[in-house]
Design a protein around this motif. Structure first.
Motif, PDB file in Angstrom:
ATOM      1  N   GLN A   1       0.835  -1.205   0.000  1.00  0.00           N
ATOM      2  CA  GLN A   1       0.000   0.000   0.000  1.00  0.00           C
ATOM      3  C   GLN A   1       0.871   1.258   0.000  1.00  0.00           C
ATOM      4  O   GLN A   1       0.581   2.219  -0.711  1.00  0.00           O
ATOM      5  CB  GLN A   1      -0.950   0.000   1.196  1.00  0.00           C
ATOM      6  N   SER A   2       1.930   1.247   0.788  1.00  0.00           N
ATOM      7  CA  SER A   2       2.841   2.379   0.818  1.00  0.00           C
ATOM      8  C   SER A   2       3.551   2.549  -0.527  1.00  0.00           C
ATOM      9  O   SER A   2       3.694   3.671  -1.026  1.00  0.00           O
ATOM     10  CB  SER A   2       3.867   2.199   1.938  1.00  0.00           C
ATOM     11  N   LEU A   3       3.980   1.439  -1.128  1.00  0.00           N
ATOM     12  CA  LEU A   3       4.611   1.502  -2.444  1.00  0.00           C
ATOM     13  C   LEU A   3       3.648   2.059  -3.491  1.00  0.00           C
ATOM     14  O   LEU A   3       4.030   2.868  -4.342  1.00  0.00           O
ATOM     15  CB  LEU A   3       5.099   0.113  -2.878  1.00  0.00           C
ATOM     16  N   HIS A   4       2.400   1.642  -3.420  1.00  0.00           N
ATOM     17  CA  HIS A   4       1.390   2.130  -4.365  1.00  0.00           C
ATOM     18  C   HIS A   4       1.181   3.632  -4.202  1.00  0.00           C
ATOM     19  O   HIS A   4       1.109   4.370  -5.188  1.00  0.00           O
ATOM     20  CB  HIS A   4       0.077   1.369  -4.170  1.00  0.00           C
ATOM     21  N   SER A   5       1.117   4.096  -2.975  1.00  0.00           N
ATOM     22  CA  SER A   5       0.959   5.534  -2.711  1.00  0.00           C
ATOM     23  C   SER A   5       2.148   6.326  -3.243  1.00  0.00           C
ATOM     24  O   SER A   5       1.980   7.388  -3.852  1.00  0.00           O
ATOM     25  CB  SER A   5       0.819   5.800  -1.216  1.00  0.00           C
ATOM     26  N   ASP A   6       3.348   5.804  -3.011  1.00  0.00           N
ATOM     27  CA  ASP A   6       4.552   6.483  -3.499  1.00  0.00           C
ATOM     28  C   ASP A   6       4.603   6.471  -5.027  1.00  0.00           C
ATOM     29  O   ASP A   6       5.025   7.446  -5.646  1.00  0.00           O
ATOM     30  CB  ASP A   6       5.816   5.835  -2.922  1.00  0.00           C
ATOM     31  N   TYR A   7       4.145   5.387  -5.633  1.00  0.00           N
ATOM     32  CA  TYR A   7       4.117   5.308  -7.091  1.00  0.00           C
ATOM     33  C   TYR A   7       3.176   6.372  -7.664  1.00  0.00           C
ATOM     34  O   TYR A   7       3.510   7.055  -8.630  1.00  0.00           O
ATOM     35  CB  TYR A   7       3.682   3.911  -7.539  1.00  0.00           C
TER      36      TYR A   7
END
Length: 118
Positions: free
Chosen positions: A26-32
């Motif tokens: 979820q954090s990676l998706h937000s950063d992406y």
């Protein structure tokens, strides 16, 4: 009785690992999405307004710090997901490599990574 308690322990460990991986994704998706704002769907806000050579970009500490935080967070999340997903491989690494990886991870992730997969 012993088998049931160990099975319950494994379920808790697996669900904790699953929750940690989900949180990292979820954090990676937000950063992406954040990075895509600059790369793919740049709005007027995200652009540098340069009109000539006299307006060359200048170093902006706040923007630099924000970018550094995003890159560090992405690296930690990717490392966490790899170490949790490939936990057996992680435990086969040389102890110095494992130590370096653990030094880069957050306190909440370390127990999940160091718990051997059963």
């Amino acid at each position: 009785m012993y088998i049931n308690s160990s099975t319950m322990h494994l379920r808790k460990t697996f669900s904790k690992k699953n929750a940690t991986v989900t949180k990292c994704y979820q954090s990676l998706h937000s950063d992406y999405k954040l990075l895509c704002e600059d790369a793919h769907t740049a709005t007027i806000q995200n652009m540098e307004h340069l009109s000539s050579l006299s307006d060359l970009p200048a170093y902006e500490k706040v923007k630099s710090d924000n970018s550094a935080n995003v890159y560090v967070r992405v690296c930690k999340n990717i490392t966490s997901v790899f170490c949790i997903t490939f936990n057996t491989f992680y435990h086969q690494m040389h102890h110095r490599n494992k130590e370096n990886i653990l030094n880069s991870l957050g306190k909440d992730i370390k127990p999940v990574v160091t718990a051997p997969e059963s």
